[in-house]
Each structure stands twice: as C-alpha cells, then as structure tokens.
Design a protein around this motif. Sequence first.
Motif, short mmCIF file in Angstrom:
data_model
loop_
_atom_site.label_atom_id
_atom_site.label_comp_id
_atom_site.label_asym_id
_atom_site.label_seq_id
_atom_site.Cartn_x
_atom_site.Cartn_y
_atom_site.Cartn_z
N THR A 30 -3.84 -5.85 -14.36
CA THR A 30 -4.63 -6.51 -13.32
C THR A 30 -4.59 -8.02 -13.48
OG1 THR A 30 -6.63 -6.23 -14.68
CG2 THR A 30 -6.18 -4.55 -13.03
N LEU A 90 -1.62 -9.09 -11.53
CA LEU A 90 -1.86 -8.97 -10.09
C LEU A 90 -2.77 -10.08 -9.57
CD1 LEU A 90 -2.39 -5.14 -9.43
CD2 LEU A 90 -0.60 -6.61 -8.45
N VAL A 91 -3.87 -10.31 -10.27
CA VAL A 91 -4.83 -11.31 -9.83
C VAL A 91 -4.17 -12.68 -9.71
CG1 VAL A 91 -6.86 -12.63 -10.55
CG2 VAL A 91 -6.90 -10.13 -10.64
N GLU A 115 -10.15 -9.74 -8.08
CA GLU A 115 -10.64 -8.65 -8.93
C GLU A 115 -11.49 -7.68 -8.12
OE1 GLU A 115 -12.63 -10.31 -12.27
OE2 GLU A 115 -10.80 -11.12 -13.18
N ILE A 132 -9.20 -5.38 -6.14
CA ILE A 132 -8.65 -4.28 -6.94
C ILE A 132 -9.67 -3.15 -7.07
CG2 ILE A 132 -7.89 -3.63 -9.27
CD1 ILE A 132 -6.56 -6.35 -9.49
N GLN A 133 -10.90 -3.50 -7.33
CA GLN A 133 -11.95 -2.48 -7.45
C GLN A 133 -12.16 -1.75 -6.12
OE1 GLN A 133 -15.49 -4.30 -9.10
NE2 GLN A 133 -14.31 -5.38 -10.66
N ARG A 167 -9.42 0.70 -5.53
CA ARG A 167 -9.65 1.89 -6.36
C ARG A 167 -10.71 2.79 -5.74
NH1 ARG A 167 -13.40 0.84 -11.25
NH2 ARG A 167 -14.66 0.45 -9.38
N VAL A 195 -6.00 3.97 -11.36
CA VAL A 195 -6.30 3.25 -12.60
C VAL A 195 -5.56 3.93 -13.75
CG1 VAL A 195 -8.10 2.59 -14.22
CG2 VAL A 195 -8.55 2.51 -11.77
N THR A 203 -5.03 -1.87 -16.31
CA THR A 203 -3.76 -1.68 -15.61
C THR A 203 -3.96 -0.66 -14.50
OG1 THR A 203 -3.03 0.07 -17.13
CG2 THR A 203 -2.37 -2.19 -17.66
N CYS A 204 -3.13 -0.75 -13.49
CA CYS A 204 -3.20 0.19 -12.37
C CYS A 204 -1.82 0.31 -11.74
CB CYS A 204 -4.22 -0.30 -11.33
SG CYS A 204 -3.87 -1.94 -10.67
#
Length: 284
Positions: free
Chosen positions: A55, A58-59, A81, A84-85, A88, A95, A106-107
């Motif tokens: 992550t 990615l961020v 962030e 991403i949550q 999910r 995840v 990580t995802c």
Amino acid sequence: MTQKNLSWVLERINHGHYKAERLQAWEKNKQELSETMTNCLYYFTLFPTDFEIPTRRLVNLWVAEELVKQNKQQTAEDIAERCIQDLRDCNMIQVMALKSNSKIKTCCLPSMLREIILQDSDRTNRSHYSGAHLERRYDDRGLDENSENEFSKKGIPLSVFSLTSERGKNKEKILSTGIASEQLRDVRVLDIERIFRPQLPQTLCKLTHITYLSLRWTYLEEFPPFIGKLVNLETLDLKHICIRVLPSSIWKLKKLRNLYLNHKYRSRVEGKLRGDDQENVHTL
C-alpha cells in the motif's frame, strides 16, 4: 480447513461461482464508485495478475500520478489510504497482509475481477484515466528495442516502473536513449524497484517533471548526484540500498514530501535542515 469445506470451495471455483460473485460485485459498485476510486481501481490493472502490491507503493504512486489530491481537511496521502480501505470494503480488492496496527500492508486486484474490468467495454465512459491515458504507463516488461515504436503509437510515457527483479541488458540503454531522444521528457514516475544495481545515466537530471523516484531494493552503492537537480521530486525512496552517507543535495528538493531511508545500513544525510526548508515533508 476441513476436507468438506475445501471440497465446497473447489466446487464453487470449478463451476465459476466466484467469477459470478465478482461480476455481481462489479456491476453493483461500478456506478457508485467516485471518479477518484474508479481511477485508483483501474491503476491496479497495470500490475500483473495477482501481483501483491504494498500500500505504501500504491499511495505514493497515486499521489505522484495526481489520481488523488489533497483538500483543506486531508492530505493526498490520507485520501489515498482511505481509498484503499473503501475499495476493500466494497470487495473490489483483496487484502494480502496487515501491519501490526491492523492497517493494510499489501493488497491485490483479484484475477477474476481484473479480467472483468479489462473486458468491460464501458470503462472509458466512466474514467478519464482509462483508455489512452492509461496506456501511457510502461513497466519494464514492455521496455525493449522496440520501445520507441511503442512510444510513437501510444504516446510519450508518463510513467515507467519495474515489476521484475531482472536487471536486463537493454534497460539502462533504453533509459539513456529515451532521454536523449526526448521520448521520456514527460515522465512523472520512475520506479525501478528491485532492479539490481542499475547504471543510471547522468542525463536523468533532464527529466525535470519527475515527482516520484524509487530506488528501493536496488542495492546501489553510489548515490546518483543528479537527484538534487530533480526540482519537482516529491517522493524519494532509498530503502534497501548500500549507501551509508547521502549528500546534503537532498535538502535542495524543496517539494520533497516522502523520504524513505535505509535502516540496515543506518543511512545518514549530510547537512542539516534550516528553518522551513522542508516544511512539506510528510513522511521521513
């Protein structure tokens, strides 16, 4: 897991139930996703199938690519962030690992959902980022002697990043010739993570649009002196390199927001911060 439970899972996979569930989740959420979340979701398709992505990576990539932007209440990193949550929570990403504080470490994009997204003919109508704009991202698997021809077809690259650990015979040459021919003049992201001790050309200092440079896991032994000339650099990742002392030219990067240093080698930076020289630093 019992044999009965495992048999049930295998049966559902064999009959395509999981793909049907992913398709239902996609059809349910795709119209409700914000443009920011849609752009971030499409970004996952740049990575190989089932590629496990930190992550952190990615961020910083999303911020560098301007897929997310800060507002009065939150920084761009905080918004990334949160995105991403949210992805999910709506079952769009998987995840793979958690941090000790329970945040996502990580995802990945599930392979079935990746296939569905790439086959969705309507995707270009919902995101300005997809289509031709998305194609202007190149990973090291697509960099070869024919890269110049690819650039002429798809457009001058906006991002070049590494997805493999092989150094390759042509990668340094392609960087050098690409810069000399101005084929890389608009590159904003250069991520060569895990390329073992690459020979970086001095001409990289000409890529003044770069906002993200990752040398993580490259094990470089000499600090590239041109880095201090990348005036728009916002993220500099120097984790897992073999350099103990970094020159004070790093502090010339007035826009630097994220600086990742090596822990094992206890890297230190020459010089000291003065006043508000680094008031923009978000992560150190």
